[in-house]
Design an enzyme around this catalytic site. Structure first.
Site, PDB file in Angstrom:
ATOM      1  N   PRO A   2       0.842  -1.207   0.000  1.00 47.88           N
ATOM      2  CG  PRO A   2      -0.594  -1.470   1.819  1.00 47.88           C
ATOM      3  CD  PRO A   2       0.679  -1.989   1.222  1.00 47.88           C
ATOM      4  CD  GLU A   3       3.615   3.698  -3.806  1.00 43.91           C
ATOM      5  OE1 GLU A   3       4.003   4.799  -3.387  1.00 43.91           O
ATOM      6  OE2 GLU A   3       4.073   3.158  -4.831  1.00 43.91           O
TER       7      GLU A   3
END
Ligand code: ZN
Length: 295
Positions: A2-3
């Site tokens: 996840p960014e």
């Protein structure tokens, strides 16, 4: 992994289920994830109200009525499943198929509003910690951390201050967490493309001799915020309802202009360039050699 925009999307999905509610029952099913859970983790959570849910870089921060903050990081594969108002609102994930808790459901939060929030993490690179609110900026997770890219702190002036005199390639400087925190590879490639900056240009080239930001520095700051805000927006629209808050939102891939488009024609109108990949510090950079010329 996840960014930052995915983490912000998760935060927005969790917020209505958590804020204003008390932890009535907490189940901790392992002694550790990436790191050991803090001492008396369950005891320190049960009975506490969540007064706010914030985010710093890729960390989620739940403020507790005790004055501590529950710090949560999703690592590579962490995600939350929120169940509220009974089975009818449970999402159609593998979760249903065997009922009860799955092998990778490591923490379960029962809340006074009836919501159950389950933290699932197959690879266990995520972690949770409890830190006093008063010392959070100097705690081990946040000491020395750079500015927040989605906030107002990011401006041409800030870029000038951070990048002045730096010969480091722009791409590497933007990924340096001590300068700007939480900006990942995908969004750096996109922002450099939209700004028309070569990823190998020296970071200091965005600063004049007098130490002032160039026009490109101002543009880059605006574009970074736009790229992240668009991704958060796209993530928000893919949340079917707040019963499902997982980090696997497909990364909004359809909207990338250069990332992962090696050998494809550049999307800029009238540009004859081809998206090119180069490797910088072991990571792929995608750019258009026509739009992003080395000055
Ligand atoms: Zn181009």
């Amino acid at each position: 992994m996840p960014e930052l925009p995915e983490v912000e999307t998760v935060r927005r999905g969790l917020e209505p289920a958590m804020v204003g509610a008390r932890f009535t029952r907490v189940i901790q099913r392992r002694p550790d994830l990436r790191f050991p859970f803090p001492e008396r983790f369950v005891e320190r959570l049960e009975g506490q109200e969540v007064t706010a849910l914030g985010r710093r870089a890729k960390y989620l921060l739940a403020d507790l009525s005790s004055g501590e903050v529950l710090v949560m990081h999703l690592g590579m594969s962490g995600r939350f499943l929120v169940m509220q108002d009974g089975a009818t609102r449970m999402p159609g994930e593998f979760h249903h198929e065997h009922g009860g808790l799955g092998a990778h459901d490591h923490v379960v939060f029962g809340l006074s509003n009836g919501a159950t929030i389950t933290y699932n993490d197959a690879r266990r690179f995520g972690f949770m910690d409890l830190v006093p609110r008063s010392g959070i900026e100097t705690s081990k997770h946040f000491a020395g951390m750079g500015i927040e890219p989605l906030g107002n702190e990011l401006s041409g002036e800030t870029i000038a201050r951070l990048f002045a005199g730096k010969r480091t390639p722009l791409k590497a400087a933007l990924l340096d967490q001590r300068l700007i925190a939480g900006l990942g590879n995908i969004y750096v490639c996109e922002a450099l493309f939209r700004t028309g900056l070569h990823p190998e240009a020296p970071a200091g080239s965005l600063v004049t001799k007098k130490g002032e930001p160039t026009d490109k520095a101002h543009q880059l700051a605006d574009i970074i915020r736009d790229v992240l805000a668009e991704a958060v927006e796209a993530g928000g629209s893919t949340l079917r309802d707040h019963a499902q808050v997982d980090g696997s939102l497909g990364y909004f891939q359809h909207s990338f202009r250069v990332y992962d488009r090696e050998n494809e024609p550049c999307v800029t109108p009238d540009c004859t360039g081809t998206v090119t990949r180069l490797v910088q510090s072991g990571r792929s950079t995608f750019y258009c050699p026509e739009c992003q010329k080395r000055s």
